[in-house]
Write a protein that holds these residues in place. Structure first.
Motif, PDB file in Angstrom:
ATOM      1  N   VAL A   1       0.878  -1.085   0.024  1.00  0.00           N
ATOM      2  CA  VAL A   1       0.103  -0.164   0.014  1.00  0.00           C
ATOM      3  C   VAL A   1       1.029   1.288  -0.042  1.00  0.00           C
ATOM      4  O   VAL A   1       0.579   2.379  -0.531  1.00  0.00           O
ATOM      5  CB  VAL A   1      -1.206  -0.086   1.260  1.00  0.00           C
ATOM      6  CG1 VAL A   1      -2.010   1.300   1.278  1.00  0.00           C
ATOM      7  CG2 VAL A   1      -1.879  -1.132   1.117  1.00  0.00           C
ATOM      8  N   TRP A   2       2.132   0.979   0.598  1.00  0.00           N
ATOM      9  CA  TRP A   2       2.895   2.220   0.656  1.00  0.00           C
ATOM     10  C   TRP A   2       3.472   3.029  -0.814  1.00  0.00           C
ATOM     11  O   TRP A   2       3.632   4.079  -0.838  1.00  0.00           O
ATOM     12  CB  TRP A   2       3.992   2.049   1.627  1.00  0.00           C
ATOM     13  CG  TRP A   2       3.835   1.934   3.081  1.00  0.00           C
ATOM     14  CD1 TRP A   2       3.859   0.902   3.846  1.00  0.00           C
ATOM     15  CD2 TRP A   2       3.406   2.836   3.771  1.00  0.00           C
ATOM     16  NE1 TRP A   2       3.597   0.858   5.057  1.00  0.00           N
ATOM     17  CE2 TRP A   2       3.181   2.169   5.118  1.00  0.00           C
ATOM     18  CE3 TRP A   2       2.796   4.189   3.814  1.00  0.00           C
ATOM     19  CZ2 TRP A   2       2.605   2.939   6.106  1.00  0.00           C
ATOM     20  CZ3 TRP A   2       2.331   4.938   4.725  1.00  0.00           C
ATOM     21  CH2 TRP A   2       2.235   4.107   6.278  1.00  0.00           C
ATOM     22  N   SER A   3       3.364   2.051  -1.707  1.00  0.00           N
ATOM     23  CA  SER A   3       3.475   2.520  -3.167  1.00  0.00           C
ATOM     24  C   SER A   3       2.821   3.386  -3.450  1.00  0.00           C
ATOM     25  O   SER A   3       3.156   3.943  -4.614  1.00  0.00           O
ATOM     26  CB  SER A   3       3.911   1.333  -3.887  1.00  0.00           C
ATOM     27  OG  SER A   3       2.732   0.490  -4.132  1.00  0.00           O
ATOM     28  N   ALA A   4       1.443   3.471  -3.035  1.00  0.00           N
ATOM     29  CA  ALA A   4       0.468   4.379  -3.247  1.00  0.00           C
ATOM     30  C   ALA A   4       0.758   5.794  -2.788  1.00  0.00           C
ATOM     31  O   ALA A   4      -0.216   6.839  -3.159  1.00  0.00           O
ATOM     32  CB  ALA A   4      -1.076   3.850  -3.124  1.00  0.00           C
ATOM     33  N   ALA A   5       1.614   5.858  -1.764  1.00  0.00           N
ATOM     34  CA  ALA A   5       1.729   7.169  -1.281  1.00  0.00           C
ATOM     35  C   ALA A   5       2.904   7.963  -1.899  1.00  0.00           C
ATOM     36  O   ALA A   5       4.065   7.311  -2.357  1.00  0.00           O
ATOM     37  CB  ALA A   5       2.073   7.078   0.116  1.00  0.00           C
ATOM     38  N   ASN A   6       2.843   9.088  -1.849  1.00  0.00           N
ATOM     39  CA  ASN A   6       4.099  10.285  -2.152  1.00  0.00           C
ATOM     40  C   ASN A   6       5.014  10.045  -1.333  1.00  0.00           C
ATOM     41  O   ASN A   6       5.085   9.786  -0.267  1.00  0.00           O
ATOM     42  CB  ASN A   6       3.449  11.597  -2.308  1.00  0.00           C
ATOM     43  CG  ASN A   6       2.331  11.877  -3.420  1.00  0.00           C
ATOM     44  OD1 ASN A   6       2.780  11.707  -4.726  1.00  0.00           O
ATOM     45  ND2 ASN A   6       1.281  12.198  -2.963  1.00  0.00           N
ATOM     46  N   CYS A   7       6.147  10.233  -1.882  1.00  0.00           N
ATOM     47  CA  CYS A   7       7.498   9.967  -1.092  1.00  0.00           C
ATOM     48  C   CYS A   7       8.045  11.296  -1.033  1.00  0.00           C
ATOM     49  O   CYS A   7       8.306  12.238  -1.772  1.00  0.00           O
ATOM     50  CB  CYS A   7       8.476   9.122  -1.700  1.00  0.00           C
ATOM     51  SG  CYS A   7       9.973   8.860  -0.724  1.00  0.00           S
ATOM     52  N   GLY A   8       8.176  11.798   0.615  1.00  0.00           N
ATOM     53  CA  GLY A   8       8.880  13.192   0.683  1.00  0.00           C
ATOM     54  C   GLY A   8      10.173  12.904   1.286  1.00  0.00           C
ATOM     55  O   GLY A   8      10.564  11.770   1.720  1.00  0.00           O
ATOM     56  N   THR A   9      11.043  13.736   1.259  1.00  0.00           N
ATOM     57  CA  THR A   9      12.225  13.758   1.993  1.00  0.00           C
ATOM     58  C   THR A   9      12.673  15.018   3.154  1.00  0.00           C
ATOM     59  O   THR A   9      12.125  15.959   2.816  1.00  0.00           O
ATOM     60  CB  THR A   9      13.475  13.894   0.921  1.00  0.00           C
ATOM     61  OG1 THR A   9      13.303  15.034   0.183  1.00  0.00           O
ATOM     62  CG2 THR A   9      13.353  12.662   0.167  1.00  0.00           C
ATOM     63  N   VAL A  10      13.281  14.502   4.153  1.00  0.00           N
ATOM     64  CA  VAL A  10      13.771  15.471   5.198  1.00  0.00           C
ATOM     65  C   VAL A  10      15.158  15.828   4.681  1.00  0.00           C
ATOM     66  O   VAL A  10      16.088  14.937   4.964  1.00  0.00           O
ATOM     67  CB  VAL A  10      13.612  14.824   6.574  1.00  0.00           C
ATOM     68  CG1 VAL A  10      14.528  15.775   7.447  1.00  0.00           C
ATOM     69  CG2 VAL A  10      12.311  14.509   6.775  1.00  0.00           C
ATOM     70  N   GLU A  11      15.275  16.875   4.033  1.00  0.00           N
ATOM     71  CA  GLU A  11      16.597  17.228   3.534  1.00  0.00           C
ATOM     72  C   GLU A  11      17.164  18.764   4.075  1.00  0.00           C
ATOM     73  O   GLU A  11      18.257  19.258   3.472  1.00  0.00           O
ATOM     74  CB  GLU A  11      16.733  16.910   2.072  1.00  0.00           C
ATOM     75  CG  GLU A  11      15.732  17.693   1.215  1.00  0.00           C
ATOM     76  CD  GLU A  11      15.471  17.270  -0.296  1.00  0.00           C
ATOM     77  OE1 GLU A  11      15.129  18.101  -1.053  1.00  0.00           O
ATOM     78  OE2 GLU A  11      16.015  16.126  -0.504  1.00  0.00           O
TER      79      GLU A  11
END
Length: 241
Positions: free
Chosen positions: A41-51
């Protein structure tokens, strides 16, 4: 993996400010908090980064990614960190988990109400408060309260590492944590949120490790100083349809 443009174009904002934006996609199936960060299910989520790391940090800048989804009544949060110098010794609820290797999600559902600071260390210990006035005092903040134990009991928490990591892991390691909570937890403090689908909340994502050999303080939306409790620096958290 799916990646979302993280800045709202300046031309689209009347105040001419550049503000970070993350869209929390809606899912029908609840994700398993511990399944692959890039799978299920996580593959349907947008991926954000802490950078955005504060200059007060050590030279260690761990790659920190996050995904968030919702199903209309519950919010699911997942972090994955390519890290080193990992230490986690706080085990009690509402302990100072930010002193350990820790991930955080601050969330303000209503602009005229306070915000919640979900802080979970590598061992799965949680600190959660509701802050209405973040002005610093000798006792913490001008107006705040710990979230009630019976509400924290409704939070599901997952962590990949043991509950205690001591001595510090000094070699490269990939670790993760995640949690889910009902929208009703937020409503206990800010009032009814109605249908959250399509709502735009405010918030920020963080990675810290105050008392490790390589302390660092990173955020998704940049903060103006070494202080995560700056709601004016929050980005937009849009609840997708």
């Amino acid at each position: 993996s799916r990646r979302l443009p993280e800045r709202v174009p300046e031309a689209e904002r009347s105040d001419k400010e550049i503000v970070m934006r993350y869209v929390v996609n809606r899912v029908e199936k609840e994700p398993d908090l511990g399944e692959s960060f890039d799978g299920g299910v996580w593959s349907a989520a947008n991926c954000g980064t802490v950078e955005n790391f504060r200059p007060e940090s050590s030279g260690h800048r761990p790659l920190t990614r996050f995904r968030v989804v919702h199903n209309g009544t519950r919010v699911f949060v997942r972090f994955e960190i390519n890290d080193c110098y990992v230490r986690s010794v706080q085990t009690e609820r509402q302990a100072s988990v930010c002193t350990d290797s820790c991930t955080e999600f601050f969330l303000q559902p209503k602009p005229d109400k306070g915000y919640f600071n979900f802080e979970v260390n590598a061992g799965g210990a949680i600190l959660l408060s509701y802050v209405e006035d973040h002005e610093r005092t000798r006792d913490g903040f001008k107006k705040w309260q710990s979230v009630a134990d019976e509400l924290i009991d409704e939070i599901e928490i997952w962590h990949s590492l043991p509950s205690v990591v001591e001595p510090e892991i000094t070699e490269p390691v990939v670790w993760g944590n995640g949690w889910s909570f009902p929208v009703s937890l937020l409503e206990a403090y800010v009032g009814s949120l109605g249908d959250i689908t399509g709502a735009v909340w405010r918030g920020n994502f963080y990675k810290c490790a105050d008392r490790t050999s390589q302390p660092h303080w990173g955020s998704w939306s940049p903060v103006d100083k070494l202080n995560f409790h700056l709601p004016e620096c929050f980005g937009d958290i849009e609840l997708g349809r």
